[in-house]
Enzyme design. Structure first.
Site, PDB file in Angstrom:
ATOM      1  N   ARG A  83       0.852  -1.192   0.000  1.00 32.54           N
ATOM      2  CA  ARG A  83       0.000   0.000   0.000  1.00 32.54           C
ATOM      3  C   ARG A  83       0.889   1.243   0.000  1.00 32.54           C
ATOM      4  NH1 ARG A  83      -2.397   3.114   4.667  1.00 32.54           N
ATOM      5  NH2 ARG A  83      -3.925   4.477   3.684  1.00 32.54           N
ATOM      6  N   HIS A 127      -2.660  11.060   0.716  1.00 31.68           N
ATOM      7  CA  HIS A 127      -2.111  10.877   2.065  1.00 31.68           C
ATOM      8  C   HIS A 127      -1.479  12.203   2.489  1.00 31.68           C
ATOM      9  CE1 HIS A 127      -0.747   7.520   4.970  1.00 31.68           C
ATOM     10  NE2 HIS A 127      -0.383   8.651   5.539  1.00 31.68           N
ATOM     11  N   GLU A 172      -7.210   8.565   6.297  1.00 29.64           N
ATOM     12  CA  GLU A 172      -7.463   9.173   7.609  1.00 29.64           C
ATOM     13  C   GLU A 172      -7.964  10.615   7.540  1.00 29.64           C
ATOM     14  OE1 GLU A 172      -3.903   8.767   9.944  1.00 29.64           O
ATOM     15  OE2 GLU A 172      -4.128   6.606  10.123  1.00 29.64           O
ATOM     16  N   ASN A 300      -7.144   1.872   9.834  1.00 30.10           N
ATOM     17  CA  ASN A 300      -5.847   2.048  10.477  1.00 30.10           C
ATOM     18  C   ASN A 300      -6.079   1.994  11.979  1.00 30.10           C
ATOM     19  OD1 ASN A 300      -5.057   2.522   7.869  1.00 30.10           O
ATOM     20  ND2 ASN A 300      -4.529   4.676   8.169  1.00 30.10           N
ATOM     21  N   TYR A 302      -4.102   1.835  15.842  1.00 36.18           N
ATOM     22  CA  TYR A 302      -2.877   1.896  16.633  1.00 36.18           C
ATOM     23  C   TYR A 302      -3.097   1.704  18.122  1.00 36.18           C
ATOM     24  CZ  TYR A 302      -0.407   3.445  12.482  1.00 36.18           C
ATOM     25  OH  TYR A 302       0.143   3.489  11.233  1.00 36.18           O
ATOM     26  N   GLU A 375      -3.275  -0.080   8.189  1.00 38.20           N
ATOM     27  CA  GLU A 375      -2.086   0.302   8.957  1.00 38.20           C
ATOM     28  C   GLU A 375      -2.226  -0.257  10.355  1.00 38.20           C
ATOM     29  OE1 GLU A 375      -1.161   4.498   9.216  1.00 38.20           O
ATOM     30  OE2 GLU A 375      -1.525   4.791   7.080  1.00 38.20           O
TER      31      GLU A 375
END
Ligand code: PNW
Length: 473
Positions: A83, A127, A172, A300, A302, A375
């Site tokens: 990606r 991005h 995002e 994504n 985290y 991600e």
């Protein structure tokens, strides 16, 4: 820990995507090469106080010149997919009008190289590197920016749609809107809460308009939207803490998920935001466009945030490195508290149970869309040791734990199709500069030498086998 003493292991479904991710500005460098225009990040990094140590991404990890070596490295790791994002100002230097053929050509060469090595390209259109000319015209708070983006998307899709199947629109939108226009810790560094809300809507609109444009061009492309989701916990069961959790979950998660997957903004979030601005800029028909069916939702993940109704506490899970405002427009008084978990070098709490929560919730509340983790990963203080290796046991353990969670979610019926580690290589970590290393591959910045970390070797093994080794007996 001999192989023969291990249980058979955890196999993923056939066809599961084993990938790694990067983004254009964080890796390419070559900012003045071949007619590339200027992005908001070029402007931002060259103003004092925005990036730790005054670092910039003029060279980054020189991927623009080293992409062949980098693709060989991916193939060597056995990745089935990669990606990456395309740089808008490389392709359209001023964000509109004529194409810069040399810039576009770089991505054609990159994609051809990936295909030649059996690595499936997953292309992200945006991005965060907005052409500076569009920011000069007002940036994302202006509705016209969404139309410019749709034109750009159509242009790239027209040129690369024959060889790229998996497309995603905006990476995002929460970060692009609220870190860029409210807290100011990301480019363009504005601190205008009301404008940030407009930016968020126009980023969603950009997703909707570009999806519509690409669908009209060809029916066989798979198109997705990309969101960064957090698990959210209230610090206690008090009403104030639970309302804080509702607010942060609302702005971080539901505002984007409901728009993309239900074609509606959540009423409670709109009410929170109307304390800051009216929302007249949301026009009739916008949400139908934004909520058009998607082939994939890119997630994504985290960390988890623990929040309280009492103001104070650092924004622990994502503290900014520079002097900045709050990204939590309309909910600035929510407190972020330490949840007591181990943290990465970013200070982000490690919690794979949050990923399980997110995945099962998506499958329950938004059942129509297949998912990929686009991600997931962690920064740690890596060291190249005398043996020429990087023994990043903590990153390996982080990815192992999150992949096991993915497996458990699949077992529970979640339509999860793949996983992309963030990141393939160490790179320019935005306002943090080069000090935070997320790569599976270590980059020795002075020489640009790439060194596989232990986590890369381990991940390659998982990709090769299509599963994880069993726990040692
Ligand atoms: C994501 N936050 O960024 C991006 O997609 C990547 O480009 C980036 O390198 C990676 O995560 C690691 O940071 C984020 O403050 C940046 O909440 C900041 C936040 C979240 C995601």
């Amino acid at each position: 820990t001999r192989a023969e003493t291990r249980s058979p292991g955890l196999m993923f479904p056939t066809g599961f995507v084993w990938g790694a991710a990067t983004s254009a500005y964080q890796i390419e460098g070559a900012v003045a090469a071949d007619g590339r225009g200027t992005s908001v990040w070029d402007t931002f990094v060259n103003q004092p106080g925005h990036v730790v140590g005054g670092e910039n991404a003029d060279v980054a990890i020189d991927h623009y010149n080293r992409y062949r070596e980098d693709v060989r490295l991916m193939a060597g790791l056995g990745l089935t997919a990669y990606r990456f994002s395309v740089s808008w100002p490389r392709i359209q230097p001023d964000g509109a009008g004529a194409v810069n053929a040399k810039g576009l050509d770089f991505y054609k060469r990159l994609v051809d190289e990936l295909l030649a090595h059996g690595v499936d390209p997953w292309l992200t259109l945006y991005h965060w590197d907005l052409p500076q000319a569009l920011e000069d015209a007002g940036g994302w708070p202006e509705r016209d920016t969404a139309s410019r983006f749709a034109d750009f998307a159509a242009l790239v899709h027209d040129e690369l749609g024959d060889r790229v199947t998996n497309w995603s629109t905006v990476n995002e939108p929460w970060c692009a809107a609220f870190l860029g226009y409210a807290s100011g810790e990301h480019a363009p560094g504005r601190r205008e809460p009301a404008a940030a809300i407009r930016a968020a809507h126009h980023l969603n609109l950009a997703h909707g308009l570009s999806t519509q444009a690409m669908r009209a061009q060809r029916a066989d492309s798979l198109i997705g939207g990309c969101v960064n989701l957090y698990a959210i916990s209230p610090a206690t069961g008090s009403e104030a803490d639970r309302d804080a959790a509702r607010r942060i979950d609302g702005l971080q998660n539901r505002f984007f998920l409901d728009a993309l997957l239900k074609g509606a903004y959540p009423e409670d979030v709109l009410a929170d935001l109307r304390a800051v601005t009216d929302t007249d800029f949301i026009q009739d028909g916008d949400l139908a466009l934004i909520g058009a069916p998607l082939d994939t939702l890119l997630v994504n993940y985290y960390s988890r945030f623990t929040v309280s109704g009492a103001p104070g506490g650092a924004r622990s899970a994502a503290a900014a490195p520079t002097d900045s405002g709050s990204p939590w427009v309309g909910s600035e008084r929510v407190g972020f508290v330490n949840g007591g978990r181990p943290v990465t070098a970013m200070g982000w709490e490690i919690d794979d149970s949050g990923l399980y929560e997110i995945l099962t919730r998506l499958a329950r509340d938004y059942p129509s869309v297949p998912l990929v983790i686009s991600e997931n990963g962690a920064a740690f203080d890596d060291e190249l040791t005398a043996d020429g290796r990087v023994h990043d046991q903590e990153r390996l353990a982080y990815i192992d734990a999150h992949l096991r969670t993915c497996h458990a979610a699949i077992e529970a019926g979640v339509p999860l199709r793949g996983y992309f580690a963030w990141s393939l290589m160490d790179n320019f970590e935005w306002a943090w500069g080069y000090g935070k290393r997320f790569g599976l591959v270590y980059v020795d910045y002075p020489t640009q030498r790439r060194v596989l970390k232990d986590s890369a070797l381990w991940y390659a093994e998982a990709a090769r086998h299509g599963g994880l080794p069993g726990a040692a007996e």
